[in-house]
Write a protein that holds these residues in place. Structure first.
Motif, PDB file in Angstrom:
ATOM      1  N   ASP A 150      -1.043   0.544  -9.697  1.00  0.00           N
ATOM      2  CA  ASP A 150      -0.166  -0.586  -9.372  1.00  0.00           C
ATOM      3  C   ASP A 150       0.112  -0.567  -7.875  1.00  0.00           C
ATOM      4  OD1 ASP A 150       1.789  -2.485  -9.098  1.00  0.00           O
ATOM      5  OD2 ASP A 150       3.189  -1.589 -10.538  1.00  0.00           O
ATOM      6  N   PHE A 151      -0.449  -1.538  -7.157  1.00  0.00           N
ATOM      7  CA  PHE A 151      -0.264  -1.654  -5.719  1.00  0.00           C
ATOM      8  C   PHE A 151       0.831  -2.670  -5.378  1.00  0.00           C
ATOM      9  CE2 PHE A 151      -4.397   0.208  -6.077  1.00  0.00           C
ATOM     10  CZ  PHE A 151      -4.729   0.808  -4.868  1.00  0.00           C
ATOM     11  N   GLY A 152       1.690  -3.024  -6.334  1.00  0.00           N
ATOM     12  CA  GLY A 152       2.741  -3.997  -6.078  1.00  0.00           C
ATOM     13  C   GLY A 152       2.164  -5.365  -5.776  1.00  0.00           C
ATOM     14  N   ASP A 153       2.686  -6.028  -4.750  1.00  0.00           N
ATOM     15  CA  ASP A 153       2.220  -7.363  -4.389  1.00  0.00           C
ATOM     16  C   ASP A 153       0.757  -7.376  -3.949  1.00  0.00           C
ATOM     17  OD1 ASP A 153       4.738  -8.334  -4.916  1.00  0.00           O
ATOM     18  OD2 ASP A 153       5.392  -8.325  -2.812  1.00  0.00           O
ATOM     19  N   PHE A 154       0.224  -6.220  -3.607  1.00  0.00           N
ATOM     20  CA  PHE A 154      -1.164  -6.131  -3.151  1.00  0.00           C
ATOM     21  C   PHE A 154      -2.150  -6.265  -4.317  1.00  0.00           C
ATOM     22  CE2 PHE A 154      -4.806  -3.855  -1.121  1.00  0.00           C
ATOM     23  CZ  PHE A 154      -4.893  -4.607   0.037  1.00  0.00           C
ATOM     24  N   GLY A 155      -1.688  -5.954  -5.547  1.00  0.00           N
ATOM     25  CA  GLY A 155      -2.542  -6.100  -6.722  1.00  0.00           C
ATOM     26  C   GLY A 155      -2.550  -4.861  -7.594  1.00  0.00           C
ATOM     27  N   GLY A 211       1.381   0.484  -0.826  1.00  0.00           N
ATOM     28  CA  GLY A 211       1.492   1.681  -1.638  1.00  0.00           C
ATOM     29  C   GLY A 211       0.905   1.492  -3.016  1.00  0.00           C
ATOM     30  N   ALA A 212       0.726   2.603  -3.729  1.00  0.00           N
ATOM     31  CA  ALA A 212       0.205   2.550  -5.093  1.00  0.00           C
ATOM     32  C   ALA A 212       0.916   3.564  -5.973  1.00  0.00           C
ATOM     33  CB  ALA A 212      -1.300   2.805  -5.110  1.00  0.00           C
ATOM     34  N   ILE A 213       1.170   3.146  -7.198  1.00  0.00           N
ATOM     35  CA  ILE A 213       1.664   4.032  -8.251  1.00  0.00           C
ATOM     36  C   ILE A 213       0.521   4.166  -9.249  1.00  0.00           C
ATOM     37  CG2 ILE A 213       3.390   4.371 -10.058  1.00  0.00           C
ATOM     38  CD1 ILE A 213       5.139   2.312  -8.501  1.00  0.00           C
ATOM     39  N   VAL A 214       0.005   5.363  -9.405  1.00  0.00           N
ATOM     40  CA  VAL A 214      -1.169   5.562 -10.256  1.00  0.00           C
ATOM     41  C   VAL A 214      -0.753   6.298 -11.526  1.00  0.00           C
ATOM     42  CG1 VAL A 214      -3.510   6.446 -10.397  1.00  0.00           C
ATOM     43  CG2 VAL A 214      -2.614   5.661  -8.202  1.00  0.00           C
ATOM     44  N   LYS A 215      -1.027   5.642 -12.653  1.00  0.00           N
ATOM     45  CA  LYS A 215      -0.701   6.211 -13.960  1.00  0.00           C
ATOM     46  C   LYS A 215      -1.972   6.583 -14.705  1.00  0.00           C
ATOM     47  CE  LYS A 215       3.570   3.545 -14.711  1.00  0.00           C
ATOM     48  NZ  LYS A 215       4.268   2.613 -15.630  1.00  0.00           N
ATOM     49  N   ARG A 216      -1.906   7.714 -15.384  1.00  0.00           N
ATOM     50  CA  ARG A 216      -2.947   8.109 -16.334  1.00  0.00           C
ATOM     51  C   ARG A 216      -2.315   8.172 -17.710  1.00  0.00           C
ATOM     52  NH1 ARG A 216      -5.415  13.903 -15.503  1.00  0.00           N
ATOM     53  NH2 ARG A 216      -3.307  14.421 -16.205  1.00  0.00           N
ATOM     54  N   ASP A 217      -2.836   7.371 -18.619  1.00  0.00           N
ATOM     55  CA  ASP A 217      -2.299   7.295 -19.979  1.00  0.00           C
ATOM     56  C   ASP A 217      -0.810   6.977 -19.972  1.00  0.00           C
ATOM     57  OD1 ASP A 217      -4.856   7.969 -20.857  1.00  0.00           O
ATOM     58  OD2 ASP A 217      -4.402  10.113 -20.879  1.00  0.00           O
ATOM     59  N   GLY A 218      -0.407   6.085 -19.056  1.00  0.00           N
ATOM     60  CA  GLY A 218       0.973   5.618 -19.007  1.00  0.00           C
ATOM     61  C   GLY A 218       1.932   6.529 -18.275  1.00  0.00           C
ATOM     62  N   VAL A 219       1.453   7.652 -17.755  1.00  0.00           N
ATOM     63  CA  VAL A 219       2.313   8.622 -17.061  1.00  0.00           C
ATOM     64  C   VAL A 219       1.991   8.592 -15.572  1.00  0.00           C
ATOM     65  CG1 VAL A 219       2.954  11.051 -16.829  1.00  0.00           C
ATOM     66  CG2 VAL A 219       2.430  10.095 -19.092  1.00  0.00           C
ATOM     67  N   VAL A 220       3.011   8.468 -14.730  1.00  0.00           N
ATOM     68  CA  VAL A 220       2.792   8.459 -13.282  1.00  0.00           C
ATOM     69  C   VAL A 220       2.273   9.829 -12.838  1.00  0.00           C
ATOM     70  CG1 VAL A 220       3.861   8.241 -11.017  1.00  0.00           C
ATOM     71  CG2 VAL A 220       4.559   6.716 -12.871  1.00  0.00           C
ATOM     72  N   GLU A 221       1.083   9.818 -12.244  1.00  0.00           N
ATOM     73  CA  GLU A 221       0.476  11.056 -11.759  1.00  0.00           C
ATOM     74  C   GLU A 221       0.591  11.196 -10.246  1.00  0.00           C
ATOM     75  OE1 GLU A 221      -0.755  13.538 -13.379  1.00  0.00           O
ATOM     76  OE2 GLU A 221      -0.944  12.773 -15.423  1.00  0.00           O
ATOM     77  N   GLU A 222       0.483  10.077  -9.532  1.00  0.00           N
ATOM     78  CA  GLU A 222       0.498  10.128  -8.074  1.00  0.00           C
ATOM     79  C   GLU A 222       1.048   8.831  -7.504  1.00  0.00           C
ATOM     80  OE1 GLU A 222      -0.377  12.189  -5.395  1.00  0.00           O
ATOM     81  OE2 GLU A 222      -0.296  13.775  -6.890  1.00  0.00           O
ATOM     82  N   THR A 223       1.671   8.934  -6.343  1.00  0.00           N
ATOM     83  CA  THR A 223       2.074   7.763  -5.559  1.00  0.00           C
ATOM     84  C   THR A 223       1.683   8.028  -4.103  1.00  0.00           C
ATOM     85  OG1 THR A 223       4.291   8.625  -5.044  1.00  0.00           O
ATOM     86  CG2 THR A 223       4.049   7.331  -7.073  1.00  0.00           C
ATOM     87  N   GLY A 224       1.502   6.957  -3.356  1.00  0.00           N
ATOM     88  CA  GLY A 224       1.151   7.150  -1.949  1.00  0.00           C
ATOM     89  C   GLY A 224       1.188   5.861  -1.169  1.00  0.00           C
ATOM     90  N   LEU A 225       1.096   5.988   0.154  1.00  0.00           N
ATOM     91  CA  LEU A 225       1.092   4.844   1.068  1.00  0.00           C
ATOM     92  C   LEU A 225      -0.184   4.831   1.904  1.00  0.00           C
ATOM     93  CD1 LEU A 225       4.720   4.821   2.558  1.00  0.00           C
ATOM     94  CD2 LEU A 225       3.710   3.069   1.093  1.00  0.00           C
ATOM     95  N   GLY A 226      -0.593   3.647   2.304  1.00  0.00           N
ATOM     96  CA  GLY A 226      -1.776   3.499   3.128  1.00  0.00           C
ATOM     97  C   GLY A 226      -1.726   4.310   4.411  1.00  0.00           C
ATOM     98  N   ALA A 227      -0.519   4.560   4.922  1.00  0.00           N
ATOM     99  CA  ALA A 227      -0.373   5.347   6.149  1.00  0.00           C
ATOM    100  C   ALA A 227      -0.916   6.760   5.995  1.00  0.00           C
ATOM    101  CB  ALA A 227       1.096   5.396   6.578  1.00  0.00           C
ATOM    102  N   GLY A 228      -1.098   7.214   4.735  1.00  0.00           N
ATOM    103  CA  GLY A 228      -1.674   8.535   4.507  1.00  0.00           C
ATOM    104  C   GLY A 228      -3.122   8.632   4.948  1.00  0.00           C
ATOM    105  N   VAL A 229      -3.757   7.483   5.200  1.00  0.00           N
ATOM    106  CA  VAL A 229      -5.145   7.447   5.666  1.00  0.00           C
ATOM    107  C   VAL A 229      -5.154   7.324   7.186  1.00  0.00           C
ATOM    108  CG1 VAL A 229      -7.342   6.236   5.542  1.00  0.00           C
ATOM    109  CG2 VAL A 229      -5.899   6.381   3.513  1.00  0.00           C
ATOM    110  N   LEU A 230      -5.128   8.461   7.865  1.00  0.00           N
ATOM    111  CA  LEU A 230      -5.233   8.494   9.332  1.00  0.00           C
ATOM    112  C   LEU A 230      -4.191   7.614  10.016  1.00  0.00           C
ATOM    113  CD1 LEU A 230      -9.136   8.281   9.562  1.00  0.00           C
ATOM    114  CD2 LEU A 230      -7.720  10.333   9.739  1.00  0.00           C
ATOM    115  N   ASP A 231      -3.043   7.433   9.344  1.00  0.00           N
ATOM    116  CA  ASP A 231      -1.930   6.618   9.824  1.00  0.00           C
ATOM    117  C   ASP A 231      -2.186   5.121   9.674  1.00  0.00           C
ATOM    118  OD1 ASP A 231       0.690   6.359  10.813  1.00  0.00           O
ATOM    119  OD2 ASP A 231      -0.071   5.899  12.812  1.00  0.00           O
TER     120      ASP A 231
END
Length: 266
Positions: free
Chosen positions: A254-259, A188-208
């Protein structure tokens, strides 16, 4: 579409990119155009850029989420070509004015160590041909208007594919992982723009499973006698919505342990 019409569309897209001013919808100017026509425009567009000294470094897969496919009324992803001047280092600042209307997406990138091509390819072949996977950000830019000012028609899959699938830039994270050791569906990833969380998601969102995206690309390329080469990068598809990237904005995925990956816009 005729060869002359395809070439005219390529000129229009190149002019839009060079001038920084979006052009009208190709789908509105050429309502007869189908997906094969759109990929023909893309192919000639890329060929023109290669003739000026640019090099292919990989491929991108887009429109992998059901939400994006539904919005465009399609049931298949699309693809585009990555070129060397699209690469930005992790933490880089994109120069102001480089793009028209940049947006950012979080993706998992595959870097290949062996050639991958043919309609016979299966999941195990993708795993065997992959050198490593890593976190990444894709920078999108659209050289085509969102809506035709005359007809009111909205940009569609024909416009997006012709415009090299809205390719603009890639940022690869420094962390590398063996594909065989990863469950990419749960990355998964937590994506921030200017320090504010804009989007989160999981790899499963890509065609499972992002690997499914790579399979789709290999099978599509096989129809045109193409394949993925060793050393090339493949962006497997976004699992978040595109986030606008105005001048002065800073992104941290921020992908957690993934980087993690960072990019800023001047």
């Amino acid at each position: 579409m005729t060869p002359d019409a395809i070439s005219a569309c390529v000129e229009t897209l190149l002019t839009a990119e060079q001038s920084g001013k979006q052009c009208g919808l190709i789908s509105a100017a050429h309502p007869e155009a189908g997906l094969d026509d759109a990929y023909a425009i893309q192919s000639e567009l890329v060929a023109r850029k290669l003739s000026s000294g640019r090099q292919v470094i990989g491929w991108k897969i887009g429109l992998t989420s059901r939400a994006m496919q539904s919005a465009l009324g399609i049931s298949t992803p699309d693809s585009g070509v990555l070129l060397d001047d699209m690469h930005f280092d992790d933490g880089a600042t994109v120069p102001k004015g480089r793009f028209i209307q940049p947006r950012v997406e979080a993706e998992i990138a595959f870097v290949m160590k062996a050639p991958l091509g043919g309609a016979h390819i299966r999941r195990d072949d993708v795993v065997a041909a992959t050198d490593y996977v890593c976190p990444s950000l894709e920078i999108l830019d659209t050289r085509v208007l969102r809506q035709d000012p005359v007809t009111g028609l909205a940009r569609n899959i024909i416009d997006t594919v012709a415009d090299n699938a809205a390719n603009a830039g890639i940022v690869l994270g420094r962390q590398r992982h063996k594909l065989s050791a990863c469950d990419l569906r749960r990355v998964g990833a937590i994506v921030k723009r200017d320090g504010v969380v804009e989007e989160t998601g999981l790899g499963a969102g890509v065609l499972d499973d992002p690997v499914t995206g790579i399979l789709w690309l290999v099978h599509r390329l096989a129809q045109y006698g193409q394949s993925i080469a060793p050393g090339q990068v493949v962006l497997s598809g976004s699992f978040i919505r595109p986030i606008e990237a105005p001048s002065g904005s800073q992104f941290h995925a921020d992908f957690g342990d993934f980087g993690h990956v960072r990019v800023s816009f001047g």
